[in-house]
Motif scaffolding. Structure first.
Motif, short mmCIF file in Angstrom:
data_model
loop_
_atom_site.label_atom_id
_atom_site.label_comp_id
_atom_site.label_asym_id
_atom_site.label_seq_id
_atom_site.Cartn_x
_atom_site.Cartn_y
_atom_site.Cartn_z
N ALA A 245 0.83 -1.21 0.00
CA ALA A 245 0.00 0.00 0.00
C ALA A 245 0.86 1.26 0.00
N ALA A 246 2.02 1.19 0.65
CA ALA A 246 2.91 2.36 0.68
C ALA A 246 3.34 2.75 -0.72
N ARG A 247 3.71 1.77 -1.52
CA ARG A 247 4.13 2.09 -2.89
C ARG A 247 2.96 2.63 -3.70
N ARG A 248 1.78 2.03 -3.56
CA ARG A 248 0.60 2.51 -4.32
C ARG A 248 0.26 3.94 -3.92
N ALA A 249 0.21 4.20 -2.63
CA ALA A 249 -0.21 5.53 -2.16
C ALA A 249 0.76 6.61 -2.60
N ALA A 250 2.05 6.33 -2.50
CA ALA A 250 3.04 7.34 -2.89
C ALA A 250 3.00 7.62 -4.38
N SER A 251 2.68 6.62 -5.17
CA SER A 251 2.65 6.81 -6.63
C SER A 251 1.49 7.71 -7.06
N GLN A 252 0.53 7.94 -6.16
CA GLN A 252 -0.65 8.74 -6.51
C GLN A 252 -0.52 10.20 -6.10
N VAL A 253 0.54 10.55 -5.35
CA VAL A 253 0.75 11.95 -4.94
C VAL A 253 2.08 12.39 -5.53
N ASP A 254 2.02 13.37 -6.41
CA ASP A 254 3.19 13.79 -7.17
C ASP A 254 4.38 14.11 -6.25
N GLY A 255 5.52 13.51 -6.55
CA GLY A 255 6.75 13.82 -5.82
C GLY A 255 6.85 13.24 -4.42
N SER A 256 5.90 12.41 -4.03
CA SER A 256 5.93 11.86 -2.67
C SER A 256 6.76 10.58 -2.63
N ARG A 257 7.12 10.19 -1.41
CA ARG A 257 7.86 8.95 -1.17
C ARG A 257 7.27 8.27 0.04
N ASP A 278 5.64 -5.27 14.13
CA ASP A 278 5.82 -3.81 14.08
C ASP A 278 6.40 -3.43 12.73
N VAL A 279 5.80 -2.43 12.11
CA VAL A 279 6.24 -1.95 10.80
C VAL A 279 6.44 -0.44 10.89
N TRP A 280 7.59 0.02 10.44
CA TRP A 280 7.87 1.46 10.46
C TRP A 280 7.76 2.04 9.06
N LEU A 281 6.97 3.08 8.94
CA LEU A 281 6.73 3.76 7.67
C LEU A 281 7.41 5.11 7.68
N ASP A 282 8.16 5.41 6.64
CA ASP A 282 8.73 6.74 6.39
C ASP A 282 7.97 7.32 5.20
N ALA A 283 7.35 8.49 5.39
CA ALA A 283 6.57 9.12 4.32
C ALA A 283 6.99 10.57 4.15
#
Length: 401
Positions: A245-257, A278-283
């Motif tokens: 989901a992290a890859r999908r979500a970032a691909s939908q907002v220009d310039g995001s990671r 436990d999962v750590w997300l960097d956005a």
């Protein structure tokens, strides 16, 4: 002959070398980082710089009597797990080399100059990036900071106490902050902007909004062989769904990671269904709205995946920083002093970004030929490091003269 930044980097090349991951693992107040602190103090004292450690563990080496309107430079000495040799230490070694260069030409600062080493910039041990500068500026609650724990369960309070600091004194340090008139941080570029521009040195324009979130998925620990698929509540499944989901979500907002770089199952046995993961997300994104939109979409996907598997999930925001726009006057002054050095944004966070809310702040970037950072392949050519020292010395001379 004065040491170059490359010489100084070579002197610490064995400290914290990570034989398993490659690169270096140097984390706040661990054995390797404490050794680097001793090295920095010795280097500073050999230059007749007065060394002081503030209440939050940040080290200051003063050229001149500490006081208001000082010109401060420096960076950090800690690393991510398995990090490169340049991220952080280049800014510290270049600062020492710039002092050498200015002294060699007979420069005497009118304003005091300090080289600072910030504590736990990467957050590799206690999970919060720029911890030393956040504490200094009051950007993190000191009680919350004292309770931070490393993977072995050691609290920040315990770690700083073992290092000889008083954990009760952690927190905003108005006296130290009041000395900083201008802050200029040199850093290896984390990206390929300068390569594409054909420039050895550039200046920073902005830092993306960014943060870290911990997702804790809770299911039911059980036997990998004896538990039928239909009887499982396996938290690894929604954890895996979050990564996608992290890859999908970032691909939908220009310039995001959006990145998942750390995932820890408990108890972690090969033949055990985890009870928790436990999962750590960097956005990161260009602004707060974009960053929050990415995280909200990932969170929704994580909650749906957890519910489908009969698991629960809790989400904890561990750190967050809005978009940083560096002081336009100091940015332009710096670029002009360097003959029109290019300005470019960065997706990486820095202590300079924390200080920017309190004092005029600028950053210099040294070209990275591959753009690789936070990895053993991180690199900068010796000639470009030397160009960075010349650039930093030029800026310091104009600001402190």
């Amino acid at each position: 002959m004065p040491d170059t930044a490359t010489d100084l980097l070579a002197a610490i090349a064995d400290v914290g070398a990570d034989r398993r991951r490659g690169g270096f693992s140097r984390h706040g107040f661990d054995r390797a980082e404490l050794e680097l602190r001793e090295w920095f103090a010795a280097e500073a004292l050999s230059r007749d710089l007065a060394v002081r450690t503030d209440r939050n563990g940040n080290m200051w080496a003063w050229w001149g009597e500490p006081g208001p309107d000082a010109v401060v430079t420096g960076s950090h000495l800690d690393s991510v797990p398995g990090g490169g040799a340049f991220d952080g230490p280049l800014g510290v070694t270049a600062a020492l080399a710039a002092v050498d260069a200015l002294r060699a030409k007979g420069f005497r600062p009118v304003r005091p100059v300090a080289v600072v080493v910030f504590a736990e910039e990467e957050g590799g041990r206690f999970g919060v990036p720029c911890l030393g500068s956040r504490l200094l500026t009051g950007a993190i609650d000191p009680d919350a900071a004292r309770r931070l724990t490393d993977p072995d369960g050691v609290t920040l309070a315990e770690a700083v106490s073992a290092a000889g600091l008083d954990p009760a004194r952690l927190g905003r340090d108005d006296d130290a902050l009041a000395t900083v008139g201008r802050f200029v941080e040199l850093h290896v570029e984390q990206g390929r902007g300068l390569v594409d521009l054909g420039a050895p040195v550039g200046v920073a324009g902005s830092i993306l909004a960014h943060g870290r979130w911990r997702f804790t998925f809770t299911g039911e620990g059980n036997h990998a062989g004896a538990t039928l698929l239909g009887d499982r509540r396996d938290p690894m499944l929604p954890a895996s769904a979050l990564v996608l989901a992290a890859r999908r979500a970032a691909s939908q907002v220009d310039g995001s990671r959006a990145t998942v770089g750390r995932l820890v199952p408990n108890p972690g046995g090969t033949n055990v269904i985890a009870s928790t993961v436990d999962v750590w997300l960097d956005a990161r994104a260009a602004d707060a709205a974009g960053t929050r939109a990415v995280v909200d979409e990932i969170t929704a996907a994580a909650r749906a995946a957890a519910a489908e598997e009969g698991c629960s999930v809790t989400v904890t925001e561990e750190s967050y920083g809005d978009t940083v726009h560096f002081d336009a006057g100091l940015r332009d002054f710096t670029a002009d002093a360097l003959g029109g050095a290019p300005a470019l944004p960065t997706g990486a966070g820095h202590d300079a970004g924390i200080l920017a809310a309190h004092v005029p702040t600028a950053m210099l970037f040294v070209r990275n030929p591959t753009g690789v950072s936070h990895a053993p392949a991180e690199f900068a050519e010796a000639a470009d490091c030397a160009a960075g020292v010349v650039a930093l010395a030029t800026v310091l001379e104009r600001l402190a003269g």
